[in-house]
Structure formats: structure tokens, C-alpha cells
Design a protein around this motif. Structure first.
Motif, PDB file in Angstrom:
ATOM      1  N   PRO A 118       0.781  -1.180  -0.084  1.00 23.57           N
ATOM      2  CA  PRO A 118      -0.045   0.017  -0.014  1.00 23.57           C
ATOM      3  C   PRO A 118       0.889   1.198  -0.002  1.00 23.57           C
ATOM      4  O   PRO A 118       0.446   2.413  -0.663  1.00 23.57           O
ATOM      5  CB  PRO A 118      -0.650  -0.081   1.215  1.00 23.57           C
ATOM      6  CG  PRO A 118      -0.871  -1.624   1.595  1.00 23.57           C
ATOM      7  CD  PRO A 118       0.301  -2.294   1.195  1.00 23.57           C
ATOM      8  N   SER A 119       1.885   1.215   0.764  1.00 26.73           N
ATOM      9  CA  SER A 119       2.781   2.485   0.862  1.00 26.73           C
ATOM     10  C   SER A 119       4.195   2.108   1.147  1.00 26.73           C
ATOM     11  O   SER A 119       4.629   1.329   1.868  1.00 26.73           O
ATOM     12  CB  SER A 119       2.315   3.382   1.662  1.00 26.73           C
ATOM     13  OG  SER A 119       2.317   3.034   3.089  1.00 26.73           O
ATOM     14  N   ILE A 120       5.203   2.901   0.698  1.00 29.17           N
ATOM     15  CA  ILE A 120       6.627   2.873   0.733  1.00 29.17           C
ATOM     16  C   ILE A 120       6.906   4.509   1.094  1.00 29.17           C
ATOM     17  O   ILE A 120       6.650   5.028   0.161  1.00 29.17           O
ATOM     18  CB  ILE A 120       7.514   2.277  -0.316  1.00 29.17           C
ATOM     19  CG1 ILE A 120       7.005   0.767  -0.708  1.00 29.17           C
ATOM     20  CG2 ILE A 120       8.989   2.297   0.146  1.00 29.17           C
ATOM     21  CD1 ILE A 120       7.866  -0.103  -1.605  1.00 29.17           C
ATOM     22  N   LYS A 121       7.407   4.685   2.300  1.00 21.17           N
ATOM     23  CA  LYS A 121       7.608   6.289   2.459  1.00 21.17           C
ATOM     24  C   LYS A 121       8.494   6.418   3.500  1.00 21.17           C
ATOM     25  O   LYS A 121       9.225   5.537   4.374  1.00 21.17           O
ATOM     26  CB  LYS A 121       6.339   6.784   2.997  1.00 21.17           C
ATOM     27  CG  LYS A 121       5.664   6.248   4.137  1.00 21.17           C
ATOM     28  CD  LYS A 121       4.481   6.877   4.567  1.00 21.17           C
ATOM     29  CE  LYS A 121       3.707   5.987   5.889  1.00 21.17           C
ATOM     30  NZ  LYS A 121       2.600   6.962   6.268  1.00 21.17           N
ATOM     31  N   LEU A 122       9.135   7.641   3.563  1.00 17.31           N
ATOM     32  CA  LEU A 122      10.162   7.734   4.557  1.00 17.31           C
ATOM     33  C   LEU A 122       9.480   8.369   5.770  1.00 17.31           C
ATOM     34  O   LEU A 122       8.272   9.080   5.687  1.00 17.31           O
ATOM     35  CB  LEU A 122      10.969   9.067   4.045  1.00 17.31           C
ATOM     36  CG  LEU A 122      11.998   8.766   2.869  1.00 17.31           C
ATOM     37  CD1 LEU A 122      12.686   9.785   2.168  1.00 17.31           C
ATOM     38  CD2 LEU A 122      13.283   7.875   3.468  1.00 17.31           C
ATOM     39  N   GLY A 123      10.054   8.012   7.035  1.00 23.27           N
ATOM     40  CA  GLY A 123       9.296   8.290   8.142  1.00 23.27           C
ATOM     41  C   GLY A 123       9.177   9.633   8.296  1.00 23.27           C
ATOM     42  O   GLY A 123       8.036  10.062   9.018  1.00 23.27           O
ATOM     43  N   LYS A 124       9.981  10.469   7.961  1.00 22.75           N
ATOM     44  CA  LYS A 124       9.980  11.945   8.230  1.00 22.75           C
ATOM     45  C   LYS A 124       9.300  12.685   7.258  1.00 22.75           C
ATOM     46  O   LYS A 124       9.351  13.913   7.108  1.00 22.75           O
ATOM     47  CB  LYS A 124      11.430  12.552   8.558  1.00 22.75           C
ATOM     48  CG  LYS A 124      12.270  12.066   9.737  1.00 22.75           C
ATOM     49  CD  LYS A 124      13.409  12.736   9.797  1.00 22.75           C
ATOM     50  CE  LYS A 124      14.205  12.166  11.342  1.00 22.75           C
ATOM     51  NZ  LYS A 124      15.562  12.760  11.490  1.00 22.75           N
ATOM     52  N   GLY A 125       8.591  12.016   6.336  1.00 22.18           N
ATOM     53  CA  GLY A 125       7.931  12.659   5.428  1.00 22.18           C
ATOM     54  C   GLY A 125       8.619  13.419   4.313  1.00 22.18           C
ATOM     55  O   GLY A 125       9.752  13.399   3.912  1.00 22.18           O
ATOM     56  N   LEU A 126       8.118  14.399   3.841  1.00 19.88           N
ATOM     57  CA  LEU A 126       8.432  15.407   3.015  1.00 19.88           C
ATOM     58  C   LEU A 126       9.819  16.272   3.524  1.00 19.88           C
ATOM     59  O   LEU A 126      10.395  16.864   2.724  1.00 19.88           O
ATOM     60  CB  LEU A 126       7.432  16.417   2.358  1.00 19.88           C
ATOM     61  CG  LEU A 126       6.249  15.785   1.685  1.00 19.88           C
ATOM     62  CD1 LEU A 126       5.204  16.712   1.452  1.00 19.88           C
ATOM     63  CD2 LEU A 126       6.843  15.069   0.447  1.00 19.88           C
ATOM     64  N   SER A 127       9.643  16.244   4.990  1.00 19.14           N
ATOM     65  CA  SER A 127      10.774  17.073   5.617  1.00 19.14           C
ATOM     66  C   SER A 127      11.983  16.245   5.396  1.00 19.14           C
ATOM     67  O   SER A 127      13.103  16.651   5.886  1.00 19.14           O
ATOM     68  CB  SER A 127      10.502  17.649   6.952  1.00 19.14           C
ATOM     69  OG  SER A 127      10.111  16.277   7.669  1.00 19.14           O
TER      70      SER A 127
END
Length: 508
Positions: free
Chosen positions: A68-77
């Protein structure tokens, strides 16, 4: 008919497969496997992009799945960025509904560009996580990078878009003059050990100024960069012996790629150039790594360049290229260069004591030591070699003849080797009658020579040219030429060993 039926059948399959835009998948159940559970991105300088690192993700199940998702923990920052299986995603920070076939894998490429202010102030680590899915199916891969603060020195950029250059003869090169505001007021341009320095382009020291380097100073040169000492400028390297493998008191000049894969890659930057007319250079406990030419030394107003306890490794051309120079070298180690570890050319005055010159560059054109008294095309073409003296030295390497003497008439050519181990395996006998290579019958030029005996260096591939008691260089030196301490600060015993290192038992 059979051929027509077969082609018709194949056509149907192709048309059906070409119409399919996706495949049936099931949601990921949190059973992904990874090539690594933590990715350590090697040390980077503040605000300088890292290399690209790879994570491989495996679906070992029998089902085609959707993550469903692969993302960085700190998001866009986050200061990290990713590419997932060729997709760019949301600014390289997050990816939705990523499909992965059964028994298949995909690549994730990770990079970072971070500021020292982004890092943890206690250990200067910048961290984040790659998050796969969420809730009960959440899986994580840790990301860790050490951010190193630095002083950046580079040419100015002017309002018209041009950049500062240095006049070299009738040419201009990308470079700049070091200023007191860059370092410290006064005639001394001081490089301290508080932060590493990163230099872009050639940094030049003006006439009358001294570039001084404190113990533990670190200078990193970008590609096509280096240090130039102008007429009447001086280089003063004040390193000292270190007590640990971190070389905490050594001054180190190397490239600006900090990844381990670049630790021994030759030719990452230019040279330290002591130009004709520069003067009074003193170098102690300096390590030069991975340059094109480690030290380019020209006639320095007739003053002697003092080089002590210094190591030069992995130069694409020369470790030291001297032209009509005057050098006194003690406890000097040069290993691996595309053309010559040490080249004393166009005459000059040279004395080397307890030095180790080795060359294992994979080329038949390389030598460990080259000496000549001419420069083709120069005016005059020949200059006096008033002395080239080697005492208690090792000259060795992988090629059959690691010492070359080239002389032309019209200028003096004075040389002498005392208590030295030399590699000169005259297998073809082409030098049998050459008067310059009579090692056993010419006491004017050769005294107590050990010929073609392996010094048994500890680990050549790691630039560790230490010896032990089994070495052919063990206890073969002459106390007349004794330098009391070796390159590491160890006391030499009598009779002394040849080369820069006092013998020690190798670690198991």
C-alpha cells in the motif's frame, strides 16, 4: 493450415496480453524481506550529496502483492530521497500501491543531502526510516548517515556569471588565492584541526605568505583541485606522530569522496605544486592519498625542501615529481604511481635517508625511482645533478627494474646508493655493460647493495610497508646514516633496518 492455426493462436495470446494493463494482486501481509535491515550511508560533508545506496526488497510468497505504501518516516521534511523500482513517487519521499510479483524482487535507491544542523548534536548522525505498509503489517528499514561539518574554500562567482581563475603562464585555470579572511589574519594562512577543509579548484598561496597546517588537519580536494605555492610563498606542514590507527596527529591531504570504495582510488584530485620560486618548505607527518601528482616540486629559490615522516600513496602519475629541486627526505614512504613513485628530474640536489620507495602499479612503464639530468625541449635541455644520495633505503616493486638512471652529457650526474635494497633484475642482460648499473664493482656509486631480495612488506594492498625480522631489509642498515626514530616514532635498533619502518612482529 497448421502454420496458419499456430500463428492465429499466437496472435490471440499477444492481443490478450497487450490489452492487460495490470495483474491481480493481494495486499501485502508484512512478510517482505530485505537485503539489509539498516542502510549506513557513508559520511558526507554538510550540504554535499551522498552516493546512491541500494536496498533490495524480496517477495518470497506465491502471490503477486501490492504494498500500500513505501515512504520515509520523516515525510516530506526528510533529507533522504528514494527511487522505488524506477518510479519517482512524491518528491522521492513516498510511493503508493507498489506492485511486486511472486518470487520476485525490486530495487530501492537511496540518497541524502543534509546539513550539520539536521544531525543529532551529540553524535552528528542523521537518521530516518523507510516504512513499508502500516498497522500490523508495518516493516521498517533504518537509514543512518554521519554528517561532517567542514570549511569550504572555492573560487568566487562574479555578477556577470564568470568565476575566479588563476593565471598560470599564459593560461587561466579554475582557482583562487587563499585570503586571510578564509583562515587567519597575518602572513600565516593557518589550517587547524577543528574542522576539515574542502577545496574546489586550485587554492593558491600568495607571494610572501605561508600556508601552515596544524597537527590533525584534514584537507579534502575536489576533482581537478589542488594547492599551489606561488613565488616566495612557503608550505609548513606541522604534523606529529600519532598513537592510534586514526592518525589523529597526522596531516592528511586526500579527495572529497569519503565512501570506503574511494579510499584507494588514484587520481581523485590534482597536486600539491611547489612552484619555481616558492621557498623554505617544511613537511612533517603528512599523508597524501589518491592525487594525480602527490608533490610537484620545482626549483625553490635554491632552498631545501625538508620532507620527514611522510607517506604518499596511489598517484596516477608521480608520488613526487621534482624538477631541478633540492630535497632532504627522511622516513619517506611512497607506494604506487602510474609512472614513478619518486622522479628526480632535470638535475637538482637530493638526499634520502631511511626511505621506502615501492611501486606495484600494473604497468611495465612504472618505476619506483627515476633520476635524470635533462628535460626534453627545455632551454637549457640539461641541468646539473649535483647529488642524488640514498642511504638505508628500499627501492622495490613488481616490475623487473624499479630504478632507472637517465643522463645526458653537458651536465653533471652525481649519484650514490649506500646500504640500500634495490630491485633491478637484469634478466635480459641489456644493462650488463652499462657503467651506471655496476652494483657490486662500482664503490663510487654503490656501497653494500642488496639486490633483488624481497623486503616482505606487511600488506602492500593496504599501503602498509612495514617489515618484520624475516625481511631482507632487517638489520642491514649502516649506523652512520641513522635517523633515531622511524616514521611512526619508534626507536631504531642497531644495526638499523632499511627503509622507513623499524621492524615489528606482524599481527596474526
Amino acid at each position: 493450415m497448421r502454420q496458419f492455426t499456430f500463428l492465429f493462436f499466437i496472435g490471440i495470446l499477444i492481443s490478450l496480453s497487450s490489452c492487460r494493463t495490470d495483474f491481480e494482486t493481494v495486499p501485502s501481509t508484512g512478510d517482505l524481506e530485505f537485503s539489509r535491515d539498516t542502510i549506513y550511508l557513508d559520511t558526507v560533508f554538510t550540504n554535499i550529496g551522498s552516493s546512491t545506496y541500494t536496498l533490495k526488497v524480496y517477495n518470497h510468497s506465491k502471490n503477486d502483492i501490492t504494498i500500500p505504501s513505501i515512504k520515509l518516516g520523516k515525510g516530506l521534511s526528510s533529507k533522504y530521497r528514494m527511487t522505488v523500482d524506477g518510479m519517482q513517487g512524491n518528491q522521492g519521499k513516498s510511493f503508493d500501491n507498489v506492485n511486486l510479483l511472486a518470487k520476485d524482487s525490486m530495487y530501492i535507491f537511496i540518497e541524502t543531502t543534509a546539513n550539520i544542523a539536521d544531525a543529532n548534536p551529540t553524535d552528528f548522525l542523521y537518521t530516518d526510516q523507510i516504512l513499508f505498509d502500516g498497522g500490523a503489517n508495518l516493516q521498517k528499514v533504518e537509514l543512518v548517515t554521519l554528517i561532517q561539518d567542514a570549511v569550504f574554500l572555492y573560487p568566487q562567482r562574479f555578477n556577470d556569471g564568470t568565476t575566479e581563475t588563476l593565471p598560470i603562464g599564459d593560461q587561466e585555470i579554475y582557482g583562487f588565492f587563499l585570503s586571510e579572511t578564509d583562515l587567519i589574519n597575518g602572513n600565516e594562512l593557518k589550517f587547524t584541526n577543528k574542522k576539515p577543509y574542502v577545496i574546489y579548484g586550485y587554492a593558491a598561496v600568495r607571494s610572501g605568505k605561508t600556508a601552515s597546517f596544524d597537527p590533525g588537519a584534514r584537507v579534502h580536494f575536489h576533482a581537478n583541485s589542488g594547492l599551489i605555492l606561488a613565488s616566495n610563498a612557503a608550505l609548513n606542514v606541522n604534523g606529529s606522530a600519532s598513537t592510534t590507527d586514526k592518525l589523529e596527529n597526522e596531516v592528511i591531504f586526500e579527495g572529497d569522496r569519503l565512501e570506503p570504495d574511494f579510499a584507494d582510488v588514484p587520481g581523485q584530485w590534482g597536486a600539491i605544486w611547489l612552484t619555481d620560486g616558492s621557498t623554505n618548505h617544511k613537511i612533517n607527518h603528512l599523508t597524501i592519498k589518491n592525487a594525480s601528482i602527490g608533490l610537484l616540486i620545482q626549483n625553490n629559490n635554491g632552498t631545501t625542501v625538508q620532507i620527514k615522516n611522510t607517506q604518499i600513496y596511489n598517484s596516477t602519475n608521480y608520488g613526487i615529481l621534482a624538477q631541478t629541486a633540492k630535497i632532504n627526505g627522511e622516513n619517506l614512504v611512497i607506494n604506487n604511481a602510474g609512472l614513478g613513485s619518486l622522479a628526480c628530474t632535470y638535475g637538482g640536489d637530493y638526499k634520502f635517508t631511511h626511505c621506502t620507495f615501492n611501486n606495484n602499479w600494473p604497468s611495465s612503464s612504472q618505476v619506483a625511482v627515476l633520476i635524470n639530468n635533462y628535460y626534453t625541449g627545455a632551454t637549457p635541455e640539461v641541468k646539473n645533478l649535483t647529488a642524488a644520495t640514498f642511504n638505508n633505503c628500499i627501492v622495490y616493486g613488481s616490475y623487473s627494474n624499479e630504478m632507472i638512471l637517465n643522463k645526458k652529457t653537458g651536465a653533471s650526474f652525481v649519484y650514490q646508493f649506500n646500504n640500500c635494497l634495490l630491485k633491478f633484475d637484469n634478466t635480459s642482460s641489456q644493462y650488463a655493460n652499462n657503467p651506471d648499473y655496476q652494483f657490486t664493482t662500482d664503490p663510487v656509486h654503490y656501497n653494500t647493495i642488496i639486490l633483488n631480495k624481497d623486503p616482505k612488506f606487511f600488506k602492500l594492498s593496504q599501503n602498509k610497508l612495514n617489515i618484520d625480522e624475516t625481511s631482507s631489509a632487517f638489520a642491514k642498515g649502516n649506523a652512520t646514516y641513522l635517523i633515531p626514530l622511524d616514521i611512526l616514532g619508534n626507536t631504531r635498533t642497531l644495526p638499523p633496518d632499511l627503509g622507513a619502518y623499524q621492524n615489528k612482529t606482524f599481527p596474526k
